[in-house]
Write a protein that holds these residues in place. Sequence first.
Motif, mmCIF file in Angstrom:
data_model
loop_
_atom_site.group_PDB
_atom_site.id
_atom_site.type_symbol
_atom_site.label_atom_id
_atom_site.label_comp_id
_atom_site.label_asym_id
_atom_site.label_seq_id
_atom_site.Cartn_x
_atom_site.Cartn_y
_atom_site.Cartn_z
ATOM 1 N N GLN A 161 37.857 50.818 44.991
ATOM 2 C CA GLN A 161 38.762 49.980 45.770
ATOM 3 C C GLN A 161 38.052 48.693 46.170
ATOM 4 N N LEU A 162 38.764 47.597 45.971
ATOM 5 C CA LEU A 162 38.239 46.289 46.370
ATOM 6 C C LEU A 162 39.083 45.849 47.560
ATOM 7 N N THR A 178 38.366 46.195 34.985
ATOM 8 C CA THR A 178 38.191 46.194 36.439
ATOM 9 C C THR A 178 39.516 45.817 37.103
ATOM 10 N N VAL A 179 39.659 46.196 38.352
ATOM 11 C CA VAL A 179 40.917 45.841 39.045
ATOM 12 C C VAL A 179 41.086 44.325 39.148
ATOM 13 N N GLN A 180 39.969 43.633 39.365
ATOM 14 C CA GLN A 180 40.084 42.166 39.456
ATOM 15 C C GLN A 180 40.679 41.600 38.178
ATOM 16 N N ALA A 234 42.153 50.900 42.197
ATOM 17 C CA ALA A 234 42.380 51.303 40.803
ATOM 18 C C ALA A 234 43.009 52.697 40.742
ATOM 19 N N VAL A 235 43.934 52.882 39.786
ATOM 20 C CA VAL A 235 44.422 54.249 39.511
ATOM 21 C C VAL A 235 44.003 54.703 38.111
ATOM 22 N N GLY A 236 43.385 53.801 37.326
ATOM 23 C CA GLY A 236 43.031 54.159 35.956
ATOM 24 C C GLY A 236 44.249 54.064 35.045
ATOM 25 N N ALA A 237 44.220 54.810 33.956
ATOM 26 C CA ALA A 237 45.259 54.668 32.944
ATOM 27 C C ALA A 237 46.558 55.417 33.280
ATOM 28 N N VAL A 280 48.212 46.036 56.744
ATOM 29 C CA VAL A 280 47.321 46.348 55.627
ATOM 30 C C VAL A 280 48.157 46.649 54.391
ATOM 31 N N ALA A 281 47.656 46.185 53.271
ATOM 32 C CA ALA A 281 48.430 46.359 52.038
ATOM 33 C C ALA A 281 47.485 46.685 50.896
ATOM 34 N N SER A 282 48.020 47.369 49.928
ATOM 35 C CA SER A 282 47.210 47.715 48.765
ATOM 36 C C SER A 282 48.067 47.659 47.517
ATOM 37 N N LYS A 283 47.439 47.201 46.450
ATOM 38 C CA LYS A 283 48.114 47.270 45.156
ATOM 39 C C LYS A 283 47.396 48.321 44.332
ATOM 40 N N ALA A 284 48.071 49.422 44.074
ATOM 41 C CA ALA A 284 47.504 50.451 43.190
ATOM 42 C C ALA A 284 47.661 49.916 41.780
ATOM 43 N N THR A 285 46.546 49.805 41.063
ATOM 44 C CA THR A 285 46.531 49.025 39.836
ATOM 45 C C THR A 285 46.056 49.851 38.645
ATOM 46 N N PHE A 286 46.842 49.760 37.562
ATOM 47 C CA PHE A 286 46.408 50.425 36.321
ATOM 48 C C PHE A 286 45.246 49.659 35.707
ATOM 49 N N THR A 287 44.273 50.395 35.181
ATOM 50 C CA THR A 287 43.192 49.795 34.397
ATOM 51 C C THR A 287 42.982 50.669 33.166
ATOM 52 N N HIS A 288 42.342 50.118 32.157
ATOM 53 C CA HIS A 288 42.047 50.904 30.946
ATOM 54 C C HIS A 288 40.789 51.733 31.177
ATOM 55 N N THR A 289 40.864 52.609 32.144
ATOM 56 C CA THR A 289 39.712 53.440 32.503
ATOM 57 C C THR A 289 40.175 54.855 32.838
ATOM 58 N N THR A 290 39.225 55.724 33.037
ATOM 59 C CA THR A 290 39.488 57.097 33.464
ATOM 60 C C THR A 290 40.396 57.080 34.700
#
Length: 781
Positions: A299-300, A144-146, A323-326, A354-364
Amino acid sequence: MSRFGIGQPVRRVEDQRFLTGRARYVDDIHLPNMLHGAVVMSPHAHALIKSISADEALKMPGVHLVLTGQDAKNDNLGGIPPLFMPEDMGGPKGYRTFRPLLEAAKARYVGDRIAFVVADTPELARIAAERIEIEYEPLPAAVTVQDAVKEGAPKVWDDNALPGNLAFPLMMGNKEATEQAFARAKHVVSVKLYNNRITANAMEPRACIGDYANEAFTLYTSSQNPHGVRSILCGAVFKLPEVRLRVISPDVGGGFGMKGDIYPEDGLVLWASRCLGRPVKWVGTRTESILTDNHGRDQLISAEMALAEDGRILGLRAQALHAVGAYVTNAGVVPVLCALRNIPNVYVVPAMLVASKATFTHTTPLGPYRGAGRPEASYVIERLMDEAAKALKMDPVEIRRRNYIPPSAMPYKTTANWTVGAPVGWTYDSGDFAKLTDRALELSDWKGFEKRKTESKAKGRLRGRSLIYYLEDSGVFNERMELRFDPSGMVTIVAGTHNHGQGHATTYAQMVADWLGVPFENVRLVQGDTDAVPFGRGTYASRSTMLGGSALKGAADAILEKARAMAGHLLEASAKDLEFAEGRFKVVGTDKSIPLTDVAKAFFRPVGLPPQFSVGLDASGSSMVPPTFPNGCHVCELEVDPETGTVEIDRYAVVDDVGKVINPMICHGQIEGALAQGIGQALMENIVFDAESGQMLTASFMDYAMPRASDLPPHYEMEFVDVPAKTNPLGVKGVGEAGCVGAPPVVMNALLDALAPLKVKALDMPATPRRVWEAIRNAAA
Ligand code: MCN
């Protein structure tokens, strides 16, 4: 106005073929000598690949080839990069991924491609795929992004120097002004929202055929963007000049943004065909599709709004993890970017950060899915507006009206006060939000609500309602279209866009019939083949009507210019003495005239053509028009059964401004389809991973809830109010995504309104019966 011209509800010419089973999808294509591929996908969310043995598989009769990531390296195949990163547009630096066709050393999500098997039949290829022995060393995953942003979280990319699995950061607005706004606010309201991960589920799964012969490739692929696929495969993967690859996207059974990307399978079938000298086909199963098609949203976000005593917005701030996934997919930046830049919506927001962190996760991986960031943005601001109405004890319609950007303020720059990210805001050209609100109130019988609420109560049901306003940007890049007459005087549109369900064969023909005065049924559409279409950018971002249509207008004007000279020659008059109306050139002040069709035929005469005329009548047109801003007002009324938590949408009204409407019936269909997807997101659709192992728990229709007709309102009240766009010659705005931008906030706000008497204050999407029931119980406790 002709019966088949612009503005008419002309029936879709493509539908007869579709409804009688005569469409031709990739899986309907059978090439001589064709073999079939199966992909071995990683069963682990994060694992080292220690060894691969294909010996057993290769011993099976009928198995021809097994390819691995090491083979891809040996063959010098490149990885698939994102089309652009924020840094390419002057934004902050991120981590760029190059996604190989097959992973050689590490798997980064359940579904990552590890090997490709080619056999005589698809069944045999799948059995052989099971015989490939792969030794994995599983590693902990960031699902998860968290979790992915936590210190010490497993890294998706080991050499990514950015902290917290960051793919790229984005920020826009004005820090100082926003702080000041919050300091002097009378009220501050806040929300913390999760925009659930969903998937497109196109009716036709992804499919492709690679065919290598005479040192050139042909790829048949179910894509929204054949030229885009060609460009990446040639430029980044095979490193070939584009003439060596022909991409054909025949009928495509739905894309919804998901098929705008290039997938490893597109490269795998070509590569395998080159290895074997035979065509190779791959068709995804439903589970493979749900596992590996680019997902949407995830998105959280925490957001706050500062308000003055009278309900006017003073400022807005928000922080998101998206989240951007893998991997960062082709247009993976788009949802993250649009989710921020569209937050101001139709309101005067004097200060925002407003700000966002596009985050890699071990997901699709994630990418644009119908709306691509706009639904996230409208969800945030419209949930905040309802919170503000509650805090200020104001009518939710009135508080919106107080903040609407008035038509007199157009053109309106959202960026007027921005000091960061300023180039990425918008300039709205037109919009009359109060007018559409008025109409939606009438259409929904807003005044009759209390009576209906009492009736619901008598049945033991809770009735809630909501009105929201949405605005989105549509259209991107430029476009090229061509018009060609044939020797019999019929017209072919050669489109750079790619219809995959939108009805372009009909709406473009309506335009051409109007502009050239040719019979509607004499116009046909050619698209989706890089050998037949010199160049095009495909269909996504609700761009085709505004950009394809504008380019088509350019082509039509150029046709008339060329034809005018010939008409002058044929009528023995000066070209400047001719007028064109209703499909005929006429010598002004005389009764001498000639239909355009006859003029076109003259261009094909084998003899007697004066040398200044080329053979054939054709022309191309280009367009480079700025984005448009479709907008509209949604009203939803629903009932909740507090005993079971089930939600039933009883009434739904939507009034849209999509600029000038080309075909109202098609626009209705587009809105209705997108509403189903937006309501689906709000009430039932959800991609769920096990947070520990990263296994997807919803990779079939047994677990992923697609809305059915019975889950949707029995009927939509729908209208269009024409507020023509000022930035393109047609006055059109996009319609393709609009419905799913407005639906999630209106459904969720209505639901919270229904549950307010039970003191339920927050609820996340999807609001499944279980979640609603739990929220009711928890509030009671
Ligand atoms: N139209 C019109 N008048 C307007 C605007 C549009 O009559 N003012 C018509 C158009 O001519 C076209 C249709 O409405 O026939 C959609 O036009 P437009 O808004 O320009 O969108 P695109 O054609 O570029 O389609 C893309 C859009 C997107 S981004 C997604 S996602 C989506 C959608 O279209 N995916 C779809 N609609 C879909 N419909 C189907 N059946 N399948 C998909 O995958």
